[in-house]
Design a protein around this motif. Structure first.
Motif, short mmCIF file in Angstrom:
data_model
loop_
_atom_site.label_atom_id
_atom_site.label_comp_id
_atom_site.label_asym_id
_atom_site.label_seq_id
_atom_site.Cartn_x
_atom_site.Cartn_y
_atom_site.Cartn_z
N GLU A 133 0.84 -1.20 0.00
CA GLU A 133 0.00 0.00 0.00
C GLU A 133 0.87 1.25 0.00
O GLU A 133 1.89 1.30 0.69
N ARG A 138 -2.91 0.10 -3.97
CA ARG A 138 -2.95 -1.10 -3.13
C ARG A 138 -3.01 -2.33 -4.02
O ARG A 138 -3.71 -2.35 -5.03
N THR A 140 -2.31 -6.97 -3.82
CA THR A 140 -1.90 -8.16 -3.06
C THR A 140 -1.56 -9.29 -4.02
O THR A 140 -2.08 -9.35 -5.14
N ALA A 163 -0.37 -2.84 -8.14
CA ALA A 163 -0.91 -1.75 -7.32
C ALA A 163 -0.97 -0.42 -8.07
O ALA A 163 -1.40 0.58 -7.53
#
Length: 189
Positions: A133, A138, A140, A163
């Motif tokens: 982040e 953001r 994952t 991201a």
């Protein structure tokens, strides 16, 4: 979260039923919590990943536990099949041979690092899932992504790009958390 085989099979059945229910109704399978053992009623975060011929076909999940495990699996299985914006909704003809992976996430743990090199040195390939982040950016990667991006540098650089950042981006405001997963998988026949 470790589950006995019978509970793992119940979650696979719920995921399959939610996809089948979605094909008929356009909604996720409604879950009556009292029909399930306490272990499946516990709050948990999951990702459900669908693959056909070893190619991604859908992947949706939650990073934080916001609902009971069995409900999270039902909702995410439906969403992976019908709401992943990268793919057309799943059709009934795609069920045969469809690979189903349920990843149950541990709680994310913030990492402390002094530099990109320090962060890279702390990563555990094949074990760590990461949440990156910075500001509104953001992304994952589940631990399973290590199978295709096996070096810590490649893993981190691709996660930055996911991201919305440059692969070479670095900032003191960058936050990274790690988590692990327990994975249950099955194949439609």
């Amino acid at each position: 979260m470790w589950l006995i085989e019978a509970h793992q099979q119940r979650l696979i059945s719920v995921a399959r039923a939610s996809i089948a229910y979605g094909l008929k109704t356009g909604r996720a399978l409604p879950v009556i919590l009292s029909d399930y053992p306490p272990q499946l009623q516990a709050m948990a975060a999951t990702f459900v990943t669908l693959e056909r011929h070893h190619e991604l076909r859908g992947c949706i999940g939650m990073l934080q536990a916001v609902r009971p495990l069995v409900q999270d699996v039902a909702e995410n299985a439906f969403a992976a099949a019908f709401r992943d914006h990268r793919f057309a909704p799943l059709s009934e003809t795609e069920l045969d041979g469809l690979e189903l992976h349920i990843s149950i996430l541990s709680a994310p743990e913030p990492m402390v690092f002094s530099s990109e090199q320090d962060l890279l040195a702390q990563l555990l390939p094949g074990i760590d899932g990461l949440i990156l982040e910075d500001g509104s950016h953001r992304g994952t990667f589940l631990p399973s992504v290590w199978e295709s991006l096996s070096s810590p540098r490649d893993f981190l650089n691709h996660l930055k790009q996911k991201a919305g950042l440059s692969a070479h981006y670095w900032s003191d405001s960058l936050k990274v958390s790690r988590y692990t997963t327990s994975v249950i998988h099955a194949i439609y026949r």
